[in-house]
Design an enzyme around this catalytic site. Structure first.
Site, short mmCIF file in Angstrom:
data_model
loop_
_atom_site.label_atom_id
_atom_site.label_comp_id
_atom_site.label_asym_id
_atom_site.label_seq_id
_atom_site.Cartn_x
_atom_site.Cartn_y
_atom_site.Cartn_z
N GLU A 36 11.36 21.42 25.67
CA GLU A 36 11.31 22.00 27.12
C GLU A 36 11.27 23.40 27.25
N ALA A 37 10.15 23.94 28.16
CA ALA A 37 10.30 25.49 27.93
C ALA A 37 10.89 25.83 29.19
N GLY A 42 12.06 18.95 34.62
CA GLY A 42 10.71 19.10 35.14
C GLY A 42 10.46 19.07 36.56
N THR A 43 9.30 18.80 37.05
CA THR A 43 8.98 18.87 38.58
C THR A 43 9.91 18.07 39.52
N GLY A 186 -1.34 15.88 52.80
CA GLY A 186 -0.98 14.72 51.78
C GLY A 186 0.38 14.41 51.98
N ILE A 188 3.08 16.04 50.38
CA ILE A 188 3.88 17.17 50.55
C ILE A 188 3.79 17.65 51.94
N GLU A 207 -5.81 20.27 57.95
CA GLU A 207 -6.26 19.34 57.02
C GLU A 207 -7.92 19.62 56.93
N ALA A 275 0.08 23.00 50.76
CA ALA A 275 0.46 21.77 50.18
C ALA A 275 -0.93 21.06 49.91
N HIS A 459 17.14 -14.42 56.80
CA HIS A 459 16.82 -13.78 58.05
C HIS A 459 18.25 -13.48 58.76
C1 LIG Z 1 7.54 18.58 46.33
C2 LIG Z 1 7.17 17.29 45.63
C3 LIG Z 1 7.96 16.06 46.01
C4 LIG Z 1 7.53 14.89 44.99
N1 LIG Z 1 7.82 13.70 45.35
C5 LIG Z 1 7.83 12.55 44.53
C6 LIG Z 1 8.46 11.31 44.99
O1 LIG Z 1 9.15 11.19 46.04
N2 LIG Z 1 7.93 10.29 44.20
C7 LIG Z 1 7.43 10.52 43.05
O2 LIG Z 1 7.00 9.39 42.48
N3 LIG Z 1 6.86 11.49 42.78
C8 LIG Z 1 6.97 12.71 43.50
N4 LIG Z 1 6.44 13.81 43.33
C9 LIG Z 1 5.61 13.92 41.90
C10 LIG Z 1 6.50 14.10 40.63
O3 LIG Z 1 7.31 14.97 40.66
C11 LIG Z 1 5.75 14.41 39.50
O4 LIG Z 1 4.78 13.19 39.43
C12 LIG Z 1 6.62 14.15 38.12
O5 LIG Z 1 7.21 15.19 38.06
C13 LIG Z 1 5.43 14.27 36.69
O6 LIG Z 1 6.33 14.12 35.85
P1 LIG Z 1 5.85 14.71 34.62
O7 LIG Z 1 6.98 14.55 33.53
O8 LIG Z 1 4.30 14.44 34.17
O9 LIG Z 1 5.67 16.29 34.58
P2 LIG Z 1 6.76 17.36 35.04
O10 LIG Z 1 7.69 16.83 36.08
O11 LIG Z 1 6.23 18.33 35.74
O12 LIG Z 1 7.38 18.06 33.74
C14 LIG Z 1 6.69 18.88 32.89
C15 LIG Z 1 7.83 19.47 32.16
O13 LIG Z 1 6.94 19.94 30.84
C16 LIG Z 1 7.39 21.27 30.88
N5 LIG Z 1 6.45 21.87 29.76
C17 LIG Z 1 4.93 21.98 30.33
N6 LIG Z 1 4.34 22.72 29.15
C18 LIG Z 1 5.20 22.58 28.22
C19 LIG Z 1 4.95 23.34 26.86
N7 LIG Z 1 3.84 23.76 26.21
N8 LIG Z 1 6.17 23.25 26.18
C20 LIG Z 1 7.49 22.96 26.40
N9 LIG Z 1 7.64 22.32 27.91
C21 LIG Z 1 6.62 22.29 28.60
C22 LIG Z 1 7.72 21.93 32.11
O14 LIG Z 1 8.46 23.02 31.96
C23 LIG Z 1 8.03 20.79 32.82
O15 LIG Z 1 9.48 20.96 32.83
C24 LIG Z 1 6.68 15.19 44.00
C25 LIG Z 1 6.27 16.26 43.60
C26 LIG Z 1 6.46 17.15 44.35
C27 LIG Z 1 6.07 18.75 43.99
N1 LIG Z 2 6.51 10.74 48.03
C1 LIG Z 2 5.50 10.98 46.88
O1 LIG Z 2 5.67 10.09 46.08
C2 LIG Z 2 5.32 12.54 46.59
C3 LIG Z 2 5.82 13.52 47.53
C4 LIG Z 2 5.31 14.62 47.20
C5 LIG Z 2 4.23 14.90 46.33
N2 LIG Z 2 3.79 14.00 45.61
C6 LIG Z 2 2.86 13.95 44.50
O2 LIG Z 2 2.36 15.41 44.57
C7 LIG Z 2 1.13 15.77 44.39
C8 LIG Z 2 0.66 16.80 45.32
O3 LIG Z 2 0.93 16.43 46.85
P1 LIG Z 2 0.19 17.18 47.82
O4 LIG Z 2 0.56 16.76 49.03
O5 LIG Z 2 0.04 18.94 47.58
O6 LIG Z 2 -1.37 16.98 47.54
P2 LIG Z 2 -2.28 15.65 48.18
O7 LIG Z 2 -3.52 15.48 47.15
O8 LIG Z 2 -1.56 14.41 48.55
O9 LIG Z 2 -2.80 16.18 49.57
C9 LIG Z 2 -3.51 17.60 49.64
C10 LIG Z 2 -4.18 17.49 51.17
O10 LIG Z 2 -4.60 18.86 51.16
C11 LIG Z 2 -5.92 18.85 51.71
N3 LIG Z 2 -6.53 20.15 51.25
C12 LIG Z 2 -6.76 20.61 50.25
N4 LIG Z 2 -7.19 21.91 50.31
C13 LIG Z 2 -7.22 22.42 51.62
C14 LIG Z 2 -7.62 23.76 52.15
N5 LIG Z 2 -7.99 24.67 51.75
N6 LIG Z 2 -7.12 23.44 53.46
C15 LIG Z 2 -6.64 22.57 54.13
N7 LIG Z 2 -6.54 21.17 53.65
C16 LIG Z 2 -6.63 21.20 52.15
C17 LIG Z 2 -6.65 17.66 51.17
O11 LIG Z 2 -7.71 17.33 51.87
C18 LIG Z 2 -5.66 16.67 50.94
O12 LIG Z 2 -5.40 15.96 52.16
C19 LIG Z 2 0.56 14.31 45.37
O13 LIG Z 2 -0.66 13.88 44.61
C20 LIG Z 2 1.58 13.36 44.95
O14 LIG Z 2 1.10 12.70 43.68
C21 LIG Z 2 4.30 12.82 45.59
#
Ligand SMILES: Cc1cc2nc3c(=O)[nH]c(=O)nc-3n(C[C@H](O)[C@H](O)[C@H](O)COP(=O)(O)OP(=O)(O)OC[C@H]3O[C@@H](n4cnc5c(N)ncnc54)[C@H](O)[C@@H]3O)c2cc1C
Ligand SMILES: NC(=O)c1ccc[n+]([C@@H]2O[C@H](COP(=O)([O-])OP(=O)(O)OC[C@H]3O[C@@H](n4cnc5c(N)ncnc54)[C@H](O)[C@@H]3O)[C@@H](O)[C@H]2O)c1
Length: 475
Positions: A36-37, A42-43, A186, A188, A207, A275, A459
């Protein structure tokens, strides 16, 4: 342990995908290391699911307690409800620390080696790690890439992290701007509009496509808009994109028509959340050292077993999971893919069943779905030669939802007319993110509405909304 290698498995990226893969690898007896870097977890843990759900929990409570009309209908009256922005932000931050610690400890406890630094493929079955102590090379029988994704910021939008920011900064809730523009409707955009509107911010949601929430089933999106957007302090601009965003006080946003590209307006707001989707973090991974090219959108190409492909052929001992392969950018999909990759590594051929993986937006009330939208199901029917049918039931007819006085909601089931097989289920309403799992299990088992209609539900429960939809379909 594989002969002649430092590890059986090395995973690059300790997000939820890498973590899920590591836990399963250990249970399969593989000597495993994870690189992990940046932040363990992660995210999802640090900047995604976890802090955003903490903010949604706190802001949702504020919304509920400030809804005097709703409380009065239940016979409750309370005085004014105050909140402390910093304390809400601290709640999210504390939760991140706790879950990050738990995740890291779970790996340590199982004997997974955690290596800090930037991981890169350095040839077949070889990884280089560059960290504080310089560069070292380690060998592994198999390598899983799980580098995740980062926010996508469209050209013309300048992010300063203070007045114009992505969810990376948004989850820290450093301020509550009086007027905030949210670009994108979307996941976010929707979740943050729920947080900001509950905490008293005025919102303009922009949007680009010609409808809000374009990723969701149409019926669900329409009702969700009626409940989550229209009655709240949210102005919407649909079919409009943010051509230019300049940070500052005020933030200046130039808006243009998405189809014609003509300028339509300039607005000045206090802050802007971008977003607009996420892009894979696949740069500088050393993919070229094993002849792998990312696809047009920079995702790592994989097959259904999660094996990395080069010109359509499997690259031996190399796997890619999570957001970086773009199949389904969700936390639980990433860890499910990690488990599938490990299953294949240990010789048990398995593939991911994307149709049965649920998704949810954690708004108040929630949106959830599993499987196909009605449009996608119709297209599949046309290709494969079957007709589809739909069935709907409403929270307004559900005793539990009525007891809560929160009866805005719908469940929609899409199924094959000939066999009754469920193809998709979409729910908008109270606890939709929990209710969806029954539908997910039904799709995983390819069950028909006819058999599901005979399941007995307790129920009065919200689950009876799905029961009702299955029964209506089976008549
Ligand atoms: C605001 C927000 C809300 C979200 N809410 C939800 C939710 O409610 N439910 C849901 O299912 N999903 C949600 N998501 C999406 C979810 O966070 C991602 O789908 C998920 O984190 C993906 O996991 P991952 O392991 O693929 O990658 P990541 O979580 O992005 O982890 C990748 C890791 O790899 C590390 N890395 C990258 N390159 C290297 C390298 N070369 N060497 C070492 N380390 C490296 C990074 O530092 C990072 O820690 C949300 C996303 C956002 C942004
Ligand atoms: N509850 C959850 O599971 C959850 C919560 C947050 C994020 N996520 C993950 O994170 C990813 C990213 O979320 P997100 O909401 O950023 O992406 P998204 O792909 O869900 O939505 C992005 C929206 O932005 C619009 N858009 C793109 N460029 C634009 C512009 N220039 N002007 C106006 N509208 C524009 C698109 O048409 C789309 O409707 C999602 O695909 C999802 O996988 C999941």
């Amino acid at each position: 342990m594989s002969q002649g290698f430092d590890y059986d498995l090395v995973i690059i990226g300790a997000g939820v995908g890498g973590h899920g893969a590591a836990l399963h690898a250990v249970s399969c007896g593989l000597k495993t290391a994870i690189i992990e870097a940046a932040d363990m977890g992660g995210t999802c843990v640090n900047r995604g699911c976890i802090p955003s759900k903490a903010l949604l929990a706190a802001s949702g409570r504020v919304r509920e307690l400030r809804n005097a009309h709703h409380l009065k209908s239940l016979g409750i009256q309370i005085g004014s409800v105050e909140f402390d922005r910093q304390a809400i932000a601290n709640h999210a931050d504390n939760l991140v620390s706790k879950i990050q610690g738990d995740l890291t400890n779970s790996l340590k406890r199982l004997g997974v080696d955690i290596i800090g630094g930037w991981g890169k493929i350095a040839g077949a079955q070889k990884v280089s790690v560059t960290g504080d102590g310089g560069e070292k090379t380690i060998t592994a029988k198999d390598i899983i890439l799980s580098p995740g994704s980062i926010p996508f910021v469209p050209p013309g939008i300048e992010v300063d992290g203070k007045t114009v920011f992505t969810s990376d900064q948004g989850v820290k809730l450093e301020s509550l701007p009086d007027w905030v523009a949210i670009i994108g409707s979307g996941y976010i955009g929707l979740e943050f509009s729920d947080i900001y509107s509950a905490l008293g911010c005025e919102i303009t949601m922009i949007e680009a496509l010609d409808q809000l929430m374009p990723g969701f089933d149409r019926d669900i999106a329409k009702l969700a808009e009626r409940v989550l957007i229209t009655p709240r302090d949210i102005e919407t601009k649909v079919g409009i994109y943010a051509k230019k965003v300049i940070p500052g006080s005020p933030v200046v946003i130039e808006l243009a028509n998405f189809k014609t590209k003509e300028d339509v307006d300039v607005i000045e707001v206090d802050a802007c959340l971008v977003a607009t989707g996420r892009i894979p973090a696949t740069k500088n991974l050393g993919l070229e050292s094993v002849g792998v090219e990312v696809d047009r959108r920079n995702f790592i190409p994989v097959d259904d077993r999660m094996a990395v492909l080069s010109a359509g052929e499997v690259v031996p001992h190399l796997w890619a999971i999570g957001d970086a392969n773009g199949k389904m950018m969700l936390a639980h999909a990433a860890s499910a893919q990690g488990i599938i990759a490990v299953e294949n590594i240990v010789g048990r051929e398995r593939i991911v069943d994307y149709r049965s993986i649920p998704a949810a937006a954690f708004t108040h009330p929630e949106v959830s779905y599993v499987g196909l939208t009605e449009t996608a199901a119709k297209e599949l029917g046309q290709t494969e030669g079957f007709e589809i049918a739909t069935s709907r039931s409403y929270f307004k007819g559900n005793s539990k939802a009525l007891a809560e006085n929160e009866a805005d909601g719908i469940a929609k089931v899409i199924y094959r007319k000939d066999t009754g097989e469920v193809l998709g289920t979409h729910i908008f309403g109270l606890h939709a993110s929990d209710l969806i799992h029954e539908a997910s299990a039904a799709i995983a088992n390819r069950q028909s509405v006819h058999s599901l209609a005979h399941l007995v539900h307790a129920h009065p429960t919200l689950s009876e909304v799905l029961d009702e939809a299955y029964k209506r379909a089976a008549i």
